[in-house]
Motif scaffolding. Structure first.
Motif, PDB file in Angstrom:
ATOM      1  N   GLU A   1     -10.526   2.357   3.582  1.00  0.00           N
ATOM      2  CA  GLU A   1      -9.387   3.154   4.050  1.00  0.00           C
ATOM      3  C   GLU A   1      -8.334   3.301   2.957  1.00  0.00           C
ATOM      4  OE1 GLU A   1      -8.429  -1.123   4.969  1.00  0.00           O
ATOM      5  OE2 GLU A   1     -10.217   0.105   5.151  1.00  0.00           O
ATOM      6  N   PHE A   2      -8.192   2.279   2.127  1.00  0.00           N
ATOM      7  CA  PHE A   2      -7.260   2.348   1.006  1.00  0.00           C
ATOM      8  C   PHE A   2      -7.773   3.343  -0.032  1.00  0.00           C
ATOM      9  CE2 PHE A   2      -5.920   0.640  -3.227  1.00  0.00           C
ATOM     10  CZ  PHE A   2      -4.570   0.930  -3.124  1.00  0.00           C
TER      11      PHE A   2
ATOM     12  N   VAL B   1       0.846  -1.203   0.000  1.00  0.00           N
ATOM     13  CA  VAL B   1       0.000   0.000   0.000  1.00  0.00           C
ATOM     14  C   VAL B   1       0.874   1.244   0.000  1.00  0.00           C
ATOM     15  CG1 VAL B   1      -1.631   1.348   1.385  1.00  0.00           C
ATOM     16  CG2 VAL B   1      -2.016  -1.106   1.035  1.00  0.00           C
ATOM     17  N   LYS B   2       1.916   1.249   0.810  1.00  0.00           N
ATOM     18  CA  LYS B   2       2.819   2.410   0.871  1.00  0.00           C
ATOM     19  C   LYS B   2       3.474   2.666  -0.490  1.00  0.00           C
ATOM     20  CE  LYS B   2       6.811   4.332   3.353  1.00  0.00           C
ATOM     21  NZ  LYS B   2       7.184   5.128   2.233  1.00  0.00           N
ATOM     22  N   ARG B   3       3.920   1.612  -1.155  1.00  0.00           N
ATOM     23  CA  ARG B   3       4.533   1.779  -2.489  1.00  0.00           C
ATOM     24  C   ARG B   3       3.548   2.411  -3.467  1.00  0.00           C
ATOM     25  NH1 ARG B   3       6.975  -3.894  -3.888  1.00  0.00           N
ATOM     26  NH2 ARG B   3       6.232  -4.512  -1.856  1.00  0.00           N
TER      27      ARG B   3
ATOM     28  N   VAL C   1      -5.883   6.700  -1.301  1.00  0.00           N
ATOM     29  CA  VAL C   1      -5.594   6.970  -2.714  1.00  0.00           C
ATOM     30  C   VAL C   1      -6.077   8.379  -3.074  1.00  0.00           C
ATOM     31  CG1 VAL C   1      -6.222   6.334  -5.091  1.00  0.00           C
ATOM     32  CG2 VAL C   1      -5.539   4.562  -3.463  1.00  0.00           C
ATOM     33  N   GLU C   2      -7.274   8.730  -2.637  1.00  0.00           N
ATOM     34  CA  GLU C   2      -7.806  10.076  -2.902  1.00  0.00           C
ATOM     35  C   GLU C   2      -6.903  11.138  -2.279  1.00  0.00           C
ATOM     36  OE1 GLU C   2     -10.390  10.905  -4.886  1.00  0.00           O
ATOM     37  OE2 GLU C   2     -10.510   8.773  -5.368  1.00  0.00           O
ATOM     38  N   GLU C   3      -6.453  10.887  -1.063  1.00  0.00           N
ATOM     39  CA  GLU C   3      -5.551  11.833  -0.392  1.00  0.00           C
ATOM     40  C   GLU C   3      -4.234  11.973  -1.159  1.00  0.00           C
ATOM     41  OE1 GLU C   3      -2.850  12.032   3.579  1.00  0.00           O
ATOM     42  OE2 GLU C   3      -4.842  11.156   3.818  1.00  0.00           O
ATOM     43  N   ALA C   4      -3.681  10.844  -1.608  1.00  0.00           N
ATOM     44  CA  ALA C   4      -2.432  10.867  -2.372  1.00  0.00           C
ATOM     45  C   ALA C   4      -2.609  11.628  -3.682  1.00  0.00           C
ATOM     46  CB  ALA C   4      -1.941   9.444  -2.633  1.00  0.00           C
ATOM     47  N   ASP C   5      -3.748  11.421  -4.352  1.00  0.00           N
ATOM     48  CA  ASP C   5      -4.057  12.185  -5.577  1.00  0.00           C
ATOM     49  C   ASP C   5      -4.069  13.682  -5.285  1.00  0.00           C
ATOM     50  OD1 ASP C   5      -4.317  10.496  -7.782  1.00  0.00           O
ATOM     51  OD2 ASP C   5      -6.406  10.021  -7.343  1.00  0.00           O
ATOM     52  N   GLY C   6      -4.732  14.048  -4.215  1.00  0.00           N
ATOM     53  CA  GLY C   6      -4.811  15.459  -3.834  1.00  0.00           C
ATOM     54  C   GLY C   6      -3.450  16.035  -3.508  1.00  0.00           C
ATOM     55  N   ALA C   7      -2.647  15.280  -2.777  1.00  0.00           N
ATOM     56  CA  ALA C   7      -1.305  15.740  -2.425  1.00  0.00           C
ATOM     57  C   ALA C   7      -0.459  15.946  -3.671  1.00  0.00           C
ATOM     58  CB  ALA C   7      -0.642  14.741  -1.483  1.00  0.00           C
TER      59      ALA C   7
ATOM     60  N   PHE D   1      -5.723  -3.441  -7.891  1.00  0.00           N
ATOM     61  CA  PHE D   1      -5.792  -2.096  -7.320  1.00  0.00           C
ATOM     62  C   PHE D   1      -7.249  -1.624  -7.253  1.00  0.00           C
ATOM     63  CE2 PHE D   1      -6.174   2.432  -8.230  1.00  0.00           C
ATOM     64  CZ  PHE D   1      -5.403   3.011  -7.233  1.00  0.00           C
ATOM     65  N   ILE D   2      -7.977  -1.791  -8.335  1.00  0.00           N
ATOM     66  CA  ILE D   2      -9.393  -1.371  -8.390  1.00  0.00           C
ATOM     67  C   ILE D   2     -10.222  -2.163  -7.383  1.00  0.00           C
ATOM     68  CG2 ILE D   2     -11.450  -1.379  -9.859  1.00  0.00           C
ATOM     69  CD1 ILE D   2      -9.450  -0.762 -12.230  1.00  0.00           C
ATOM     70  N   GLU D   3      -9.963  -3.437  -7.295  1.00  0.00           N
ATOM     71  CA  GLU D   3     -10.693  -4.285  -6.335  1.00  0.00           C
ATOM     72  C   GLU D   3     -10.400  -3.856  -4.900  1.00  0.00           C
ATOM     73  OE1 GLU D   3     -13.507  -6.704  -5.128  1.00  0.00           O
ATOM     74  OE2 GLU D   3     -13.078  -6.348  -7.239  1.00  0.00           O
ATOM     75  N   TRP D   4      -9.145  -3.539  -4.623  1.00  0.00           N
ATOM     76  CA  TRP D   4      -8.791  -3.071  -3.279  1.00  0.00           C
ATOM     77  C   TRP D   4      -9.537  -1.789  -2.932  1.00  0.00           C
ATOM     78  CZ3 TRP D   4      -2.732  -3.626  -2.928  1.00  0.00           C
ATOM     79  CH2 TRP D   4      -2.401  -4.981  -2.893  1.00  0.00           C
ATOM     80  N   ARG D   5      -9.691  -0.908  -3.904  1.00  0.00           N
ATOM     81  CA  ARG D   5     -10.417   0.345  -3.638  1.00  0.00           C
ATOM     82  C   ARG D   5     -11.866   0.062  -3.260  1.00  0.00           C
ATOM     83  NH1 ARG D   5      -9.447   5.491  -7.048  1.00  0.00           N
ATOM     84  NH2 ARG D   5     -10.261   6.314  -5.093  1.00  0.00           N
TER      85      ARG D   5
END
Length: 92
Positions: free
Chosen positions: A51-52, A15-17, A56-62, A42-46
């Motif tokens: 929380e994942f 997840v971190k990677r 992902v949304e937070e990482a996109d925003g960052a 990846f899509i299935e995990w979402r």
């Protein structure tokens, strides 16, 4: 009774990677590849891990904020030009 089948690839390290790759601008397909999974996983995990999906949304925003900050910094220093303006300069 234990669940049969392969162990999950959903690990904190993986997840971190993915999140690190997204934060620096990688597309989801490339972020998934960097973590050793297929984009379908990846899509299935979402879908499976809220929380994942939120991370992902937070990482996109960052990523977007970081990119905009770089553009703003370059513009303030007089070092940024739009692609359109650059094309005009190259044709002269």
């Amino acid at each position: 009774m234990t669940k049969a089948g392969r162990p999950t690839k959903y690990t904190p390290e993986r997840v971190k990677r993915i999140l690190d790759a997204i934060r620096i601008g990688a597309h989801y397909v490339d972020a998934a590849r960097a973590a050793g999974i297929h984009v379908d996983t990846f899509i299935e995990w979402r879908k499976t891990y809220p929380e994942f999906s939120e991370a992902v949304e937070e990482a996109d925003g960052a990523c977007m904020v970081a990119c905009m900050a770089k553009i703003q910094k370059a513009a303030n220093a007089g070092q940024w030009r739009s692609e359109e303006h650059t094309s005009e300069l190259q044709s002269h």
